[in-house]
Write an enzyme that holds these catalytic residues in place. Structure first.
Site, PDB file in Angstrom:
ATOM      1  N   SER A   1      32.628  16.212  10.031  1.00 38.60           N
ATOM      2  CA  SER A   1      31.475  15.695   9.291  1.00 38.60           C
ATOM      3  C   SER A   1      30.738  16.858   8.641  1.00 38.60           C
ATOM      4  O   SER A   1      30.767  17.991   9.156  1.00 38.60           O
ATOM      5  CB  SER A   1      30.551  14.997  10.296  1.00 38.60           C
TER       6      SER A   1
ATOM      7  N   ALA B   1      29.150  19.587  18.171  1.00 38.42           N
ATOM      8  CA  ALA B   1      30.468  19.225  18.702  1.00 38.42           C
ATOM      9  C   ALA B   1      31.518  19.220  17.584  1.00 38.42           C
ATOM     10  O   ALA B   1      32.648  19.696  17.771  1.00 38.42           O
ATOM     11  CB  ALA B   1      30.407  17.849  19.370  1.00 38.42           C
ATOM     12  N   LYS B   2      31.157  18.717  16.410  1.00 36.84           N
ATOM     13  CA  LYS B   2      32.092  18.717  15.280  1.00 36.84           C
ATOM     14  C   LYS B   2      32.426  20.159  14.873  1.00 36.84           C
ATOM     15  O   LYS B   2      33.572  20.471  14.550  1.00 36.84           O
ATOM     16  CB  LYS B   2      31.491  17.986  14.077  1.00 36.84           C
TER      17      LYS B   2
ATOM     18  N   VAL C   1      39.424   7.667  24.687  1.00 35.83           N
ATOM     19  CA  VAL C   1      39.870   9.050  24.441  1.00 35.83           C
ATOM     20  C   VAL C   1      39.200  10.061  25.376  1.00 35.83           C
ATOM     21  O   VAL C   1      39.676  11.190  25.507  1.00 35.83           O
ATOM     22  CB  VAL C   1      39.650   9.490  22.971  1.00 35.83           C
TER      23      VAL C   1
ATOM     24  N   TYR D   1      25.856  16.120  17.921  1.00 28.83           N
ATOM     25  CA  TYR D   1      27.031  15.629  17.172  1.00 28.83           C
ATOM     26  C   TYR D   1      27.540  16.738  16.249  1.00 28.83           C
ATOM     27  O   TYR D   1      28.736  17.049  16.232  1.00 28.83           O
ATOM     28  CB  TYR D   1      26.595  14.391  16.391  1.00 28.83           C
TER      29      TYR D   1
ATOM     30  N   ALA E   1      40.692   3.662  15.618  1.00 33.79           N
ATOM     31  CA  ALA E   1      41.184   3.073  14.357  1.00 33.79           C
ATOM     32  C   ALA E   1      40.932   1.567  14.273  1.00 33.79           C
ATOM     33  O   ALA E   1      41.480   0.904  13.400  1.00 33.79           O
ATOM     34  CB  ALA E   1      42.669   3.368  14.188  1.00 33.79           C
TER      35      ALA E   1
HETATM   36  N1  LIG Z   1      30.838   6.777   8.603  1.00 34.26           N
HETATM   37  C1  LIG Z   1      30.362   7.914   8.104  1.00 34.26           C
HETATM   38  O1  LIG Z   1      29.479   7.945   7.207  1.00 34.26           O
HETATM   39  C2  LIG Z   1      30.894   9.228   8.633  1.00 34.26           C
HETATM   40  C3  LIG Z   1      30.402  10.431   8.096  1.00 34.26           C
HETATM   41  C4  LIG Z   1      30.896  11.638   8.565  1.00 34.26           C
HETATM   42  C5  LIG Z   1      31.873  11.651   9.548  1.00 34.26           C
HETATM   43  N2  LIG Z   1      32.331  10.476  10.085  1.00 34.26           N
HETATM   44  C6  LIG Z   1      33.345  10.544  11.148  1.00 34.26           C
HETATM   45  O2  LIG Z   1      34.368   9.578  10.914  1.00 34.26           O
HETATM   46  C7  LIG Z   1      34.880   9.136  12.171  1.00 34.26           C
HETATM   47  C8  LIG Z   1      34.863   7.616  12.213  1.00 34.26           C
HETATM   48  O3  LIG Z   1      33.542   7.166  12.021  1.00 34.26           O
HETATM   49  P1  LIG Z   1      33.214   5.641  11.662  1.00 34.26           P
HETATM   50  O4  LIG Z   1      31.953   5.659  10.891  1.00 34.26           O
HETATM   51  O5  LIG Z   1      34.415   4.972  11.110  1.00 34.26           O
HETATM   52  O6  LIG Z   1      32.901   5.073  13.132  1.00 34.26           O
HETATM   53  P2  LIG Z   1      32.790   3.563  13.644  1.00 34.26           P
HETATM   54  O7  LIG Z   1      31.706   3.536  14.652  1.00 34.26           O
HETATM   55  O8  LIG Z   1      32.757   2.594  12.489  1.00 34.26           O
HETATM   56  O9  LIG Z   1      34.189   3.335  14.370  1.00 34.26           O
HETATM   57  C9  LIG Z   1      34.563   4.144  15.432  1.00 34.26           C
HETATM   58  C10 LIG Z   1      35.594   3.454  16.299  1.00 34.26           C
HETATM   59  O10 LIG Z   1      35.850   4.341  17.386  1.00 34.26           O
HETATM   60  C11 LIG Z   1      35.944   3.600  18.568  1.00 34.26           C
HETATM   61  N3  LIG Z   1      35.610   4.439  19.720  1.00 34.26           N
HETATM   62  C12 LIG Z   1      34.375   4.843  20.126  1.00 34.26           C
HETATM   63  N4  LIG Z   1      34.470   5.541  21.263  1.00 34.26           N
HETATM   64  C13 LIG Z   1      35.806   5.586  21.580  1.00 34.26           C
HETATM   65  C14 LIG Z   1      36.519   6.154  22.646  1.00 34.26           C
HETATM   66  N5  LIG Z   1      35.888   6.796  23.642  1.00 34.26           N
HETATM   67  N6  LIG Z   1      37.873   6.013  22.669  1.00 34.26           N
HETATM   68  C15 LIG Z   1      38.529   5.344  21.673  1.00 34.26           C
HETATM   69  N7  LIG Z   1      37.870   4.776  20.640  1.00 34.26           N
HETATM   70  C16 LIG Z   1      36.533   4.898  20.592  1.00 34.26           C
HETATM   71  C17 LIG Z   1      34.946   2.459  18.394  1.00 34.26           C
HETATM   72  O11 LIG Z   1      35.270   1.362  19.256  1.00 34.26           O
HETATM   73  C18 LIG Z   1      35.085   2.139  16.905  1.00 34.26           C
HETATM   74  O12 LIG Z   1      36.017   1.093  16.672  1.00 34.26           O
HETATM   75  C19 LIG Z   1      34.042   9.797  13.257  1.00 34.26           C
HETATM   76  O13 LIG Z   1      34.685  10.945  13.751  1.00 34.26           O
HETATM   77  C20 LIG Z   1      32.780  10.192  12.514  1.00 34.26           C
HETATM   78  O14 LIG Z   1      32.134  11.279  13.128  1.00 34.26           O
HETATM   79  C21 LIG Z   1      31.866   9.266   9.639  1.00 34.26           C
END
Ligand SMILES: NC(=O)c1ccc[n+]([C@@H]2O[C@H](COP(=O)([O-])OP(=O)(O)OC[C@H]3O[C@@H](n4cnc5c(N)ncnc54)[C@H](O)[C@@H]3O)[C@@H](O)[C@H]2O)c1
Length: 254
Positions: free
Chosen positions: A148, A165-166, A71, A162, A21
């Site tokens: 996703s 896994a999702k 995590v 990816y 977050a």
């Molecule tokens: N951004 C998109 O377009 C999009 C699309 C589909 C799904 N998602 C999903 O939304 C979620 C968030 O994506 P986002 O784009 O905000 O990602 P992001 O990369 O902007 O942020 C992810 C955060 O997770 C943290 N993180 C990474 N590995 C970690 C770990 N092992 N333990 C704890 N924290 C960890 C990172 O430090 C980062 O602050 C993900 O599950 C992603 O698969 C995003």
């Protein structure tokens, strides 16, 4: 996007854990949960990011606490969460630092696909196992997987592990919904389409991506947060075992 859809007290008295977050989607979820009255545990691998988000919420007189941990480190997860009551668990962390390497599957090193499984499936399993006993004891709880569109459709190079896994996470959620629904706990997935923040700085590419979405724009992290508040609220208690797509109506296909 400032409109408040829910009463600021809809989640008063509830504690929510949001992983990853410190930025992006997770940050939007943490903000919306806190605005709805929840006490939010702001997790991130990056302690500074988690601290910044928690501080910004506390500065608005909302309830938040940074809780940085990896995590994928099961022992650390278990010890950090011991004794904490988590009413709402949002499994958001799913993108490795740096975004991961976009290799074709045949060239993808095992450590890369293992990382996707570890982040997007095993962490969901272990964290859920950690928070569930308390939820069962209290007779209520919410498990929410941030998934996703990649779980349900074939995408371009580099997304296979990816997406797999999702999809595994979505399957786990469906089973949890049936197993734990009778005990007052719901489990759901929010499958996101493209969100603001992808291709940041490349306006031409962003405009092209937006044109391919029926609603003509990318998603906003706070919109995801609003959906999470709905699922987390008492009024969301009938929604169970679902995959809800937040994608502006993107047609599945190539
Ligand atoms: N951004 C998109 O377009 C999009 C699309 C589909 C799904 N998602 C999903 O939304 C979620 C968030 O994506 P986002 O784009 O905000 O990602 P992001 O990369 O902007 O942020 C992810 C955060 O997770 C943290 N993180 C990474 N590995 C970690 C770990 N092992 N333990 C704890 N924290 C960890 C990172 O430090 C980062 O602050 C993900 O599950 C992603 O698969 C995003």
């Amino acid at each position: 996007m400032t409109e408040q859809v829910f009463s600021p007290s809809v989640l008063t008295g509830r504690t929510a854990l949001v992983t990853g977050a410190g930025q992006g989607v997770g940050r939007g979820i943490a903000e919306r949960l806190a605005e709805a009255g929840a006490r939010v545990l702001v997790n991130d691998l990056d302690a500074e990011r988690a601290g910044r988000v928690a501080d910004s919420l506390v500065a608005r007189d909302l309830l938040a606490e940074p809780l940085p941990f990896d995590v994928t480190d099961h022992a650390l997860v278990t010890s950090t969460l011991a004794g904490r009551e988590i009413d709402v668990f949002v499994n958001n962390a799913g993108v490795p630092p740096g975004g991961g390497r976009p290799n074709r599957f045949a060239e993808m090193p095992a450590e890369d696909w293992q990382l996707q499984l570890s982040l997007n499936l095993e962490a969901l399993m272990h964290l859920t196992q950690t928070v569930l006993p308390g939820q069962v004891e209290r007779g209520r709880g919410r498990i929410i997987q941030i998934s996703s569109g990649a779980s349900a459709r074939g995408l371009a190079i580099g997304v296979a592990a990816y997406g797999a896994a999702k999809a595994g996470g979505e399957s786990l959620i469906r089973h949890l919904a049936v197993e734990y629904g009778p005990l007052g706990i719901t489990a759901n997935s929010l499958a996101l389409g493209l969100m603001e923040g992808v291709a940041r700085g490349n306006e031409e590419r962003i405009a092209k991506m937006a044109r391919a979405i029926p609603t003509g724009r990318l998603g906003n992290p706070r919109e995801v947060g609003t959906a999470v508040v709905w699922l987390a609220s008492d009024d969301g208690g009938l929604i169970n075992g679902q995959v809800i797509h937040l994608n502006g109506g993107t047609i599945f296909g190539r």
